[in-house]
Structures are given as structure tokens and as C-alpha cells.
Design an enzyme around this catalytic site. Structure first.
Site, PDB file in Angstrom:
ATOM      1  N   ASP A   9      44.437  72.495  -1.087  1.00 28.93           N
ATOM      2  CA  ASP A   9      43.761  74.029  -1.146  1.00 28.93           C
ATOM      3  C   ASP A   9      44.870  74.965  -0.909  1.00 28.93           C
ATOM      4  OD1 ASP A   9      42.100  75.863   0.092  1.00 28.93           O
ATOM      5  OD2 ASP A   9      43.433  75.942   1.811  1.00 28.93           O
ATOM      6  N   ASP A  11      44.726  78.971  -0.600  1.00 24.62           N
ATOM      7  CA  ASP A  11      45.295  80.172   0.757  1.00 24.62           C
ATOM      8  C   ASP A  11      45.171  79.069   1.944  1.00 24.62           C
ATOM      9  OD1 ASP A  11      44.712  81.958  -1.290  1.00 24.62           O
ATOM     10  OD2 ASP A  11      42.458  81.880  -0.761  1.00 24.62           O
TER      11      ASP A  11
HETATM   12  P1  B16 Z   1      38.703  85.136  -3.477  1.00 22.00           P
HETATM   13  P2  B16 Z   1      40.652  78.759  -0.379  1.00 22.00           P
HETATM   14  C1  B16 Z   1      39.968  81.402   0.261  1.00 22.00           C
HETATM   15  O1  B16 Z   1      40.969  80.384  -0.867  1.00 22.00           O
HETATM   16  C2  B16 Z   1      40.269  81.819   1.141  1.00 22.00           C
HETATM   17  O2  B16 Z   1      40.305  80.649   1.718  1.00 22.00           O
HETATM   18  C3  B16 Z   1      39.007  82.257   2.047  1.00 22.00           C
HETATM   19  O3  B16 Z   1      39.860  83.427   2.885  1.00 22.00           O
HETATM   20  C4  B16 Z   1      39.134  83.496   0.447  1.00 22.00           C
HETATM   21  O4  B16 Z   1      37.903  84.465   0.643  1.00 22.00           O
HETATM   22  C5  B16 Z   1      38.122  82.543  -0.552  1.00 22.00           C
HETATM   23  O5  B16 Z   1      38.984  81.196  -0.620  1.00 22.00           O
HETATM   24  C6  B16 Z   1      37.255  83.094  -1.222  1.00 22.00           C
HETATM   25  O6  B16 Z   1      38.661  84.221  -2.616  1.00 22.00           O
HETATM   26  O7  B16 Z   1      37.647  86.226  -3.247  1.00 22.00           O
HETATM   27  O8  B16 Z   1      39.844  85.199  -3.960  1.00 22.00           O
HETATM   28  O9  B16 Z   1      38.159  84.146  -4.120  1.00 22.00           O
HETATM   29  O10 B16 Z   1      41.349  78.531   1.218  1.00 22.00           O
HETATM   30  O11 B16 Z   1      39.630  77.579  -0.648  1.00 22.00           O
HETATM   31  O12 B16 Z   1      42.364  78.564  -1.164  1.00 22.00           O
HETATM   32 MG    MG Z   2      42.791  77.621   2.413  1.00 17.93          MG
END
Ligand code: B16
Ligand code: MG
Length: 219
Positions: A9, A11
Site C-alpha cells: 500500500d 499511504d
Molecule cells: P486520492 P492508499 C488511499 O491510499 C488513502 O489511504 C485514502 O485516505 C485516500 O482517500 C485514497 O487513497 C484516495 O486517495 O484522493 O489521492 O485518490 O492507502 O490506498 O495508498
Molecule cells: Mg494506506
């Protein structure tokens, strides 16, 4: 089954962007008059932008037209990108780059499995794009975590089955997605939130493949 590939992953596992997502959603929720705290944010980790907005609207009992929703998502994303703009090559979480390098030196494959549509941008800022054999981000999937689509595609792009891959996740939704897809999963962070994972680590500091295998076999 022998593990041959790893899906990370982004984030919360490779870089700490959760605080930026939280700050950007909180301001948007405030503007809408909807209370939004860290507990709410925990539920949104790994959840797509559109599903995150729907969560906030539901919480506030708000119904908005699709044009307004699009505008709000653009606003949130612009704020998020301005906060995340300072992320640079030294901001990968401790030990993660060394761990990925070790896996690759052992002949393993490594993929990214992120819900974020900004994943390429952030990986670029970290100068880690070339570290991955496959990159699956929010632009390549139709269903967000807890659906396993992101990890299934990552495994497929590496030419592996789910049982040949190990997933690393910091979000409850991501752990659920991995389990649902038939993957082994290591939770990174909160023991209570991630208790369904096969093993849990605090972070990647001092981590190596031998230690990881011991953790999995003792769990
Ligand atoms: P975006 P991951 C996720 O990333 C985040 O944890 C989540 O908080 C966010 O809303 C989602 O990506 C979408 O992100 O707005 O940048 O497209 O943890 O799956 O890497
Ligand atoms: Mg994450």
C-alpha cells in the site's frame, strides 16, 4: 505456498500522507458543517476519494448533485496536493526502501497497490517509481478497498496468484481487501484496528525478509 511477490500500500506504508488527507477532508467537512475527527479519518484510510466524500455527506445527512460533488472532490484534492507537495526523496518511512531493495535483490517481485489517484505523483516525488515491477493505483481500479480488485490486479501484473503474494497494509479496509482476495497480509500500525492481519508490525525499521518470515510463521 512460497511467497514470490509483495504488494505494498502507499499511504501509511511507504509514506505518511494520512495527516495530509485528514487535514484536507477536515477543512472540507468543516465547510459543510459536518463534524469530522481522527476516528472518522481512520475509517477512510484506503477508501477512495468518492467513497470518502460520500461518507462525510452521509454523516451530515447531506444530499448533493454530482456536479457539486465533483467540485468538492477537486477542492479537497487541490488542498491535499498542496500539503503533500513538500514530500521529497527523504520522506519514505524508515526502513521501507531498504526492505524493498532486499526483496528485489532476492529475486522477488514488488508491486504497489494503492487506492490513491495521486500515487504516481507521490512515488515520483519519493523517486521510487522505478522500484516497482507493477503499479496499481486508484486510476486503474473500479472498486476501492475493501474490495480486493487493487491487489488482484497487482498479483496478475506480476504473473502470480494471490497465495504467492504478501500484502502490506495500514488500513482496516485494506486488510479486509487482502483477506477477501486470498492474500496473506501484514498490518502496519494499529494492533486493534488491524487485528485480522496474519502479522502486525509497527514499521519497517530493522525489518528484513528473514525476520518477516519468522513473524508470519509464529503468528
Ligand atoms: P486520492 P492508499 C488511499 O491510499 C488513502 O489511504 C485514502 O485516505 C485516500 O482517500 C485514497 O487513497 C484516495 O486517495 O484522493 O489521492 O485518490 O492507502 O490506498 O495508498
Ligand atoms: Mg494506506
Amino acid at each position: 505456498m512460497t511467497i514470490k511477490g509483495f504488494i505494498f500500500d502507499l499511504d501509511g506504508v511507504i509514506v505518511d500522507t494520512a495527516s495530509h488527507h485528514f487535514a484536507a477532508w477536515q477543512i472540507l467537512a468543516e465547510d459543510l458543517g459536518v463534524p469530522f475527527d481522527e476516528k472518522d479519518n481512520e475509517l477512510l484510510k484506503g477508501v477512495s476519494r468518492v467513497d470518502s466524500l460520500e461518507f462525510i455527506l452521509n454523516k451530515g445527512g447531506l444530499v448533493l448533485d454530482s456536479q457539486t460533488k465533483l467540485r468538492l472532490m477537486e477542492k479537497k484534492n487541490a488542498h491535499y496536493l498542496s500539503l503533500a507537495g513538500s514530500i521529497g526523496v527523504n520522506d519514505a518511512l524508515p526502513g521501507i526502501v531498504e526492505f524493498i531493495q532486499e526483496l528485489k535483490s532476492l529475486g522477488m517481485q514488488v508491486a504497489l497497490g494503492s487506492s490513491s489517484k495521486n500515487a504516481h505523483q507521490i512515488l515520483g516525488q519519493l523517486e521510487l517509481t522505478d522500484a516497482f515491477n507493477a503499479i496499481v493505483d486508484g486510476n486503474r481500479i473500479t472498486l476501492s478497498k475493501p474490495d480486493p480488485e487493487v491487489f488482484m490486479l497487482g498479483a496478475r501484473l506480476m504473473g502470480l496468484t494471490p497465495s504467492e503474494c504478501l500484502v502490506f497494509e495500514d488500513a482496516k479496509a485494506g486488510v479486509e481487501a487482502a483477506i477477501d482476495g486470498g492474500f496473506q497480509v501484514v498490518g502496519v500500525g494499529n494492533e486493534i484496528e488491524l487485528s485480522d492481519a496474519d502479522a502486525i508490525i509497527d514499521d519497517f525499521e530493522e525489518m528484513n525478509w528473514e525476520r518477516m518470515q519468522n513473524l508470519l510463521s509464529n503468528s
